[in-house]
Motif scaffolding. Structure first.
Motif, PDB file in Angstrom:
ATOM      1  N   GLY A 104       0.896  -1.134  -0.101  1.00 55.74           N
ATOM      2  CA  GLY A 104       0.107  -0.143   0.125  1.00 55.74           C
ATOM      3  C   GLY A 104       0.850   1.280  -0.030  1.00 55.74           C
ATOM      4  N   VAL A 105       0.380   2.215  -0.802  1.00 50.16           N
ATOM      5  CA  VAL A 105       1.220   3.503  -0.835  1.00 50.16           C
ATOM      6  C   VAL A 105       1.068   4.179   0.616  1.00 50.16           C
ATOM      7  CG1 VAL A 105       1.561   5.681  -1.789  1.00 50.16           C
ATOM      8  CG2 VAL A 105       0.561   3.902  -3.281  1.00 50.16           C
ATOM      9  N   SER A 106       0.034   4.123   1.234  1.00 51.49           N
ATOM     10  CA  SER A 106      -0.351   4.308   2.413  1.00 51.49           C
ATOM     11  C   SER A 106       0.096   3.545   3.623  1.00 51.49           C
ATOM     12  CB  SER A 106      -1.913   4.587   2.705  1.00 51.49           C
ATOM     13  OG  SER A 106      -2.314   4.371   4.133  1.00 51.49           O
ATOM     14  N   ASN A 115       0.759  -5.610   8.957  1.00 51.18           N
ATOM     15  CA  ASN A 115       1.472  -4.852   9.987  1.00 51.18           C
ATOM     16  C   ASN A 115       3.019  -4.676   9.830  1.00 51.18           C
ATOM     17  OD1 ASN A 115       1.479  -4.713  12.776  1.00 51.18           O
ATOM     18  ND2 ASN A 115       2.550  -6.624  13.007  1.00 51.18           N
ATOM     19  N   LYS A 116       3.242  -4.124   8.587  1.00 46.97           N
ATOM     20  CA  LYS A 116       4.659  -3.511   8.249  1.00 46.97           C
ATOM     21  C   LYS A 116       4.440  -1.963   7.474  1.00 46.97           C
ATOM     22  CE  LYS A 116       7.405  -7.549   7.227  1.00 46.97           C
ATOM     23  NZ  LYS A 116       6.252  -8.725   7.426  1.00 46.97           N
ATOM     24  N   SER A 117       5.360  -1.243   7.713  1.00 49.28           N
ATOM     25  CA  SER A 117       5.424   0.277   6.958  1.00 49.28           C
ATOM     26  C   SER A 117       5.365  -0.045   5.575  1.00 49.28           C
ATOM     27  CB  SER A 117       6.497   1.020   7.605  1.00 49.28           C
ATOM     28  OG  SER A 117       7.716   0.635   7.004  1.00 49.28           O
ATOM     29  N   THR A 118       5.293   0.948   4.609  1.00 49.36           N
ATOM     30  CA  THR A 118       5.235   0.820   3.164  1.00 49.36           C
ATOM     31  C   THR A 118       6.784   0.306   3.046  1.00 49.36           C
ATOM     32  OG1 THR A 118       3.534   1.929   2.679  1.00 49.36           O
ATOM     33  CG2 THR A 118       5.120   1.970   1.021  1.00 49.36           C
ATOM     34  N   ARG A 119       7.673   1.199   3.625  1.00 48.39           N
ATOM     35  CA  ARG A 119       9.369   1.067   3.217  1.00 48.39           C
ATOM     36  C   ARG A 119       9.646  -0.434   3.755  1.00 48.39           C
ATOM     37  NH1 ARG A 119      11.867   2.880  -0.320  1.00 48.39           N
ATOM     38  NH2 ARG A 119      10.730   4.624   0.029  1.00 48.39           N
ATOM     39  N   CYS A 142       0.784  -5.160  -7.224  1.00 52.63           N
ATOM     40  CA  CYS A 142      -0.192  -4.290  -6.808  1.00 52.63           C
ATOM     41  C   CYS A 142      -0.011  -3.389  -6.125  1.00 52.63           C
ATOM     42  CB  CYS A 142      -1.233  -5.487  -6.129  1.00 52.63           C
ATOM     43  SG  CYS A 142      -1.498  -7.180  -7.241  1.00 52.63           S
ATOM     44  N   ILE A 143      -0.231  -2.140  -6.226  1.00 56.87           N
ATOM     45  CA  ILE A 143      -0.050  -0.925  -5.621  1.00 56.87           C
ATOM     46  C   ILE A 143      -1.349  -0.353  -4.928  1.00 56.87           C
ATOM     47  CG2 ILE A 143       0.552   1.321  -5.848  1.00 56.87           C
ATOM     48  CD1 ILE A 143       2.866  -0.826  -6.595  1.00 56.87           C
ATOM     49  N   SER A 144      -1.823  -0.717  -3.591  1.00 52.86           N
ATOM     50  CA  SER A 144      -3.139  -0.388  -3.241  1.00 52.86           C
ATOM     51  C   SER A 144      -3.031   0.902  -2.732  1.00 52.86           C
ATOM     52  CB  SER A 144      -3.290  -1.385  -1.826  1.00 52.86           C
ATOM     53  OG  SER A 144      -3.028  -2.686  -2.190  1.00 52.86           O
ATOM     54  N   THR A 145      -4.222   1.651  -2.251  1.00 55.58           N
ATOM     55  CA  THR A 145      -4.577   2.937  -1.787  1.00 55.58           C
ATOM     56  C   THR A 145      -3.588   3.835  -2.798  1.00 55.58           C
ATOM     57  OG1 THR A 145      -2.674   2.773  -0.204  1.00 55.58           O
ATOM     58  CG2 THR A 145      -5.079   2.244   0.334  1.00 55.58           C
ATOM     59  N   ALA A 146      -3.755   3.613  -4.083  1.00 56.86           N
ATOM     60  CA  ALA A 146      -2.896   4.579  -5.093  1.00 56.86           C
ATOM     61  C   ALA A 146      -3.666   5.893  -5.026  1.00 56.86           C
ATOM     62  CB  ALA A 146      -2.869   4.000  -6.456  1.00 56.86           C
ATOM     63  N   CYS A 164       5.688   3.162  -7.528  1.00 54.99           N
ATOM     64  CA  CYS A 164       5.869   2.469  -8.588  1.00 54.99           C
ATOM     65  C   CYS A 164       7.076   2.316  -9.452  1.00 54.99           C
ATOM     66  CB  CYS A 164       4.793   3.227  -9.937  1.00 54.99           C
ATOM     67  SG  CYS A 164       3.000   2.834  -9.263  1.00 54.99           S
ATOM     68  N   HIS A 165       7.712   3.383  -9.327  1.00 48.74           N
ATOM     69  CA  HIS A 165       9.072   3.602  -9.938  1.00 48.74           C
ATOM     70  C   HIS A 165       9.896   2.547  -9.360  1.00 48.74           C
ATOM     71  CE1 HIS A 165      12.784   5.244 -11.530  1.00 48.74           C
ATOM     72  NE2 HIS A 165      13.314   5.238 -10.376  1.00 48.74           N
ATOM     73  N   GLU A 166       9.837   2.464  -7.690  1.00 52.04           N
ATOM     74  CA  GLU A 166      10.776   1.543  -6.997  1.00 52.04           C
ATOM     75  C   GLU A 166      10.629  -0.074  -7.480  1.00 52.04           C
ATOM     76  OE1 GLU A 166      12.416   2.004  -3.348  1.00 52.04           O
ATOM     77  OE2 GLU A 166      11.469   3.614  -2.906  1.00 52.04           O
ATOM     78  N   PHE A 167       9.394  -0.170  -7.772  1.00 51.06           N
ATOM     79  CA  PHE A 167       8.780  -1.637  -8.190  1.00 51.06           C
ATOM     80  C   PHE A 167       9.437  -2.003  -9.548  1.00 51.06           C
ATOM     81  CE2 PHE A 167       5.503  -2.133  -4.806  1.00 51.06           C
ATOM     82  CZ  PHE A 167       5.900  -3.603  -4.421  1.00 51.06           C
ATOM     83  N   VAL A 168       9.315  -0.863 -10.522  1.00 51.95           N
ATOM     84  CA  VAL A 168       9.850  -1.000 -11.889  1.00 51.95           C
ATOM     85  C   VAL A 168      11.482  -1.215 -11.869  1.00 51.95           C
ATOM     86  CG1 VAL A 168      10.416   0.167 -13.880  1.00 51.95           C
ATOM     87  CG2 VAL A 168       7.995   0.366 -12.928  1.00 51.95           C
ATOM     88  N   GLN A 169      12.131  -0.615 -10.797  1.00 54.57           N
ATOM     89  CA  GLN A 169      13.362  -0.803 -10.660  1.00 54.57           C
ATOM     90  C   GLN A 169      13.930  -2.225 -10.153  1.00 54.57           C
ATOM     91  OE1 GLN A 169      14.470   2.093 -12.604  1.00 54.57           O
ATOM     92  NE2 GLN A 169      16.213   1.975 -11.271  1.00 54.57           N
TER      93      GLN A 169
END
Length: 301
Positions: A104-106, A115-119, A142-146, A164-169
């Motif tokens: 999730g972006v959020s 139970n984890k941060s996005t980072r 899958c990018i939730s809460t976009a 999204c950029h990080e996933f593409v990388q």
């Protein structure tokens, strides 16, 4: 003035996984298998079959191993979702070659969900994605809460693009970008997907809309104008999210197919066979199917 639209669209059917995960009643495994089989017969070439998550948190997915063992098909892309290393290891014991991961972006949504941060989620997934690609798996992120989050409100477009950029990388094959709680407007859909298409045109980009406020079709039209030709939909409009209060079902496959075909955009989906698939699962659902196409279909049979 003619709209600039694709001639063909790919529908990714998410009903068996995303659609059923929020159902209160446990759908029998043999009914899920028949549902999947009938969806394939309707012409759906890509599908989310199930999810290797803890049945403690998502009981509906407790039969994931059996679904993954019995429902693969060489002619279609069979996607299984896994949230972490444990889920990935379970996928390795199957013949499935397409995996979905999600973040999730959020931060708030991510904590509620896994139970984890996005980072931290991203840090855990990066080596897993590299490993999957080395093993020749198709990887869908899958990018939730976009667009919006039930806990944080509006999400910055720049934050979504950065994730999204990080996933593409990392080398993913597809980004599935979701309006998880169905709050996006068509202008927001056009804006985000135009930028995604411009920045990441080397990979597959899929739009995933929920119909909470009956804006899914409008948002799909806006995404089409932005150049998107892949859409996640759910037969019967099934869906929601256990960790996103108020989220309604996904854009209904039958309504999306009807709209696109009426616009002269090919989907390869047979609406009559699609309705047969939906009717298989209806007796086992906790709520009524209320999609526009289904209501009209039900009146004529």
């Amino acid at each position: 003035m003619m709209l600039s639209l694709p001639k063909k669209v790919t529908i990714i059917e998410v009903g068996p996984r995303d659609g059923l995960q929020n159902e209160k009643l446990l759908v029998p495994t043999d009914i899920k298998k028949q549902f999947i089989s009938n969806l394939r017969s309707a012409g759906l070439q890509e599908m989310e079959l199930t999810s290797f998550v803890s049945p403690k948190w998502v009981p509906q997915m407790g039969d994931a191993a059996e679904i993954a063992a019995d429902c693969l098909d060489e002619k279609t892309r069979n996607i299984v979702l896994a949230p972490n290393r444990r889920g990935i290891d379970r996928i390795y014991s199957t013949n499935c070659k397409a995996v979905a991961v999600f973040v999730g972006v959020s931060n708030s949504f991510n904590f509620k969900n896994i139970n984890k941060s996005t980072r931290d989620s991203l840090a855990e997934l990066k080596p897993i994605i590299h490993e999957l690609k080395q093993k020749n798996y198709f990887v869908r992120a899958c990018i939730s809460t976009a667009f919006y989050c039930p806990y944080e409100g509006k999400i910055s477009e720049s934050d979504t693009l950065a994730l999204c950029h990080e996933f593409v990388q990392t080398g993913v094959d597809e980004l599935s970008v979701a309006d998880t709680i169905g709050m996006a407007s068509p202008n927001e859909s056009f804006s985000l997907f135009s930028q995604l298409k411009s920045r990441f045109n080397e990979i597959l980009i899929t739009a995933h809309f929920h119909d909470t406020r009956k804006l899914a079709l409008a948002n799909i039209l806006a995404a089409l104008q932005a150049g998107i030709d892949r859409f996640d939909t759910s037969a019967g409009g099934l869906g929601g999210c256990p960790f996103a209060p108020g989220a309604a079902g996904n854009a209904a496959t039958e309504d999306v197919v009807f709209m696109l075909e009426r616009m002269g955009i090919a989907t390869g989906v047979d609406l009559n066979k699609l309705m047969t698939a939906i009717e298989v699962v209806i007796p086992y659902l906790s709520r009524k199917i209320e999609t526009g196409y289904y209501r009209l279909h039900a009146q004529t049979v």
